[in-house]
Design an enzyme around this catalytic site. Structure first.
Site: not given
Ligand code: NAG
Ligand code: NAG
Ligand code: NAG
Ligand code: NAG
Length: 486
Positions: A35-37, A53, A98, A159-160, A218, A302
């Site tokens: 899992m991330n964002d 994510q 994301s 992005r995002d 980000e 990270w």
């Protein structure tokens, strides 16, 4: 013989500690894998949805990332749902990156970044903005005419998307990097506008890095809060300065004014870090049922390779937090009220000195302490393999969290008026510390083996210290997973 003993010890330690020892009891983590964002955080048909994510196949990295999905009635009791978005189109086959959720006319509009990798080329990727929709919040389908933003002038890092509605228009902020005057790469946030949710035009640059704030912004988020506008984002490439910016990447905010007529954002207060611990990144906010601004973040960082990876999962979310703003432009964070539903039994309460050792139930606790501002203060969390120290130096006005090991210390200024209030939320592998009214927070992972005990440092005293256990609100059985939809 030695080998046999070692094997035996190894097996015992696996049996005791590897089966979910670090898996959170009341924080959202992936059912398995990575899992991330946080993504697509919204309330829809009476339920909170959180996408994230996700790599369903491995805990050792995002891989070609998917969108995981969980749902909750109260922001605390989470139910895992099947993977919502797979990287299966030409414009996202390098990862469903994301994005956010707009709820409009009874439908979910999920905007995300489609990443495409170009092997052995420069630049080695492109990023498109894409749309997926859902009528019921569970079945998600991608828009046939994707991408909605090609963004050819802004490649390769665009992005995002975070999308909201104002009046009869739709607004999107996007993280981007650009070339500065001496050809250096700098981060910025772009604002885009649409009148139909499909056709988007770039409206302005909300904020750009002058170099101090690094090479890429980000996960931008932009919202009104207590009379100002807050641009919350995660800059990459900010250099450490004293006690600040010590994590690999940062998350922070700029408070200012915004005019919908000109689309110009005018900063009033300088960039500040949102949190001072080791592990908080990629925030995403939404409005709760009462219309209050709440935020959740990836409680990890990270390149850490934390030992939970060997348990088959990586990463967890913070407790969702209510945001408020002080008159001098500082964000105050407090756990959402729903956290009360996870409170368990009281293990200890009353005036407390360092001789009192409290053993936590299942490594979880809510700890609330009131201590005198006239003396230093120290709190210790001890397990078989680790000690975390939290302390207050009243002369220097500094609060420190030291989780031990390499780069263990995080520290910041804190000069409260009156009594010191400490509120801690401990889970199987995390600590969230809220100082005072939430004007200073620390969010850090730690990896305790064996029972966890808490006590005050020598010479410390609490006028009142209440320790409660916390209930399990997420599914901790690692076998009880939803298979990704093929
Ligand atoms: C993106 O737009 C540019 C310019 O409009 C065009 O040249 C390019 O082919 C487009 N790329 C894709 C993948 O659609
Ligand atoms: C700018 O930097 C890029 C690499 O980031 C390089 O390829 C390019 O030649 C540079 N341009 C100038 C004018 O220096
Ligand atoms: C505690 O144990 C875990 C798992 O063995 C390990 O990864 C971690 O580094 C240990 N923590 C400390 C501070 O030794
Ligand atoms: C200590 O704090 C707890 C919880 O906040 C409260 O219920 C209790 O009355 C307090 N005790 C004293 C002596 O102030």
């Amino acid at each position: 013989m030695i080998a046999k003993i070692l094997t035996f010890v190894f097996l015992c330690s696996r049996i005791l500690y590897v089966a979910g020892d670090f898996y959170p009891r009341y924080h959202l983590a992936p059912p398995k894998g990575w899992m991330n964002d946080p993504n697509g955080f919204c309330i829809f048909k009476g339920e909170y949805h959180l996408f994230y994510q996700h790599n369903p196949y491995s805990s050792y990295g995002p891989g070609i990332v998917h969108w995981g999905h969980a749902v909750s009635r109260d922001l605390l009791h989470w139910k895992h749902l099947p993977v919502a978005l797979d990287p299966d189109q030409w414009y996202d086959n390098g990862g469903v990156f994301s994005g956010s959720c707009l709820v409009d006319a009874g439908k979910m509009y999920l905007y995300y970044t489609g990443n495409v990798n170009h092997e052995k080329e420069t630049p080695d990727h492109s990023q498109y903005q894409a749309l997926a929709t859902s009528e019921n919040g569970y079945d998600v389908s991608k828009y046939e005419m994707n991408p909605v933003i090609n963004g050819s002038e802004y490649q390769p890092d665009l992005r995002d998307p975070k999308v909201w509605k104002h009046g009869d228009k739709y607004y999107m902020v996007l993280g981007n990097s650009f070339k500065g005057q001496s050809n250096e790469t700098l981060g910025r946030v772009l604002l885009w506008v649409s009148s139909d949710k499909i056709n988007w035009e770039k409206a302005s640059i909300l904020l750009e890095s002058d170099g101090e704030l690094g090479y890429m912004f980000e996960c931008p988020d932009f919202f009104e809060l207590d009379g100002y506008w807050v641009l919350l984002f995660s800059p990459q490439g900010v250099k450490p300065q004293g006690d600040n910016y010590k994590n690999l990447f940062q998350t922070g905010y700029v408070v200012g004014r915004f005019d919908y007529k000109t689309n110009v954002f005018t900063p009033v207060f300088k960039f500040k870090e949102l949190d001072h611990g080791h592990d908080l990144y990629a925030t995403q906010s939404t409005l709760d049922r009462q219309g209050k601004r709440i935020v959740i973040a990836w409680m990890d960082m990270w390149d850490q390779n934390y030992p939970e990876q060997a348990e088959g999962f990586n990463g967890q979310m913070t407790i969702p937090r209510r945001l408020q703003l002080t008159k001098d432009g500082r964000i105050i964070q407090t756990p959402v009220k729903d956290i009360l539903a996870a409170r368990g039994r009281v293990l200890h309460t009353g005036r407390t000195r360092s001789d009192k050792v409290i053993r936590l139930d299942d490594k979880t606790a809510e700890i609330v302490i009131r201590s005198s501002p006239l003396r230093d203060f120290e709190l210790l969390l001890e397990a078989e393999n680790t000690t975390v120290k939290i302390n207050y130096d009243r002369v220097r006005g500094l609060v420190t969290l030291d989780r031990g090991g390499k780069d263990g210390v995080r520290r910041t200024n804190w000069r409260p008026r009156g009594i010191l209030v400490w509120k801690l939320y401990i889970d199987a592998s995390s600590i969230e510390l809220f100082c005072g009214e939430g004007e200073v927070t620390f969010s850090s992972r730690y990896f305790p083996v064996g029972p966890v005990k808490v006590r005050l440092g020598k010479a410390s005293e609490a006028e009142n210290m209440t320790v409660r256990s916390m209930k399990t609100t997420v599914d901790i059985n690692p076998n009880n997973v939803n298979e990704p939809q093929e």
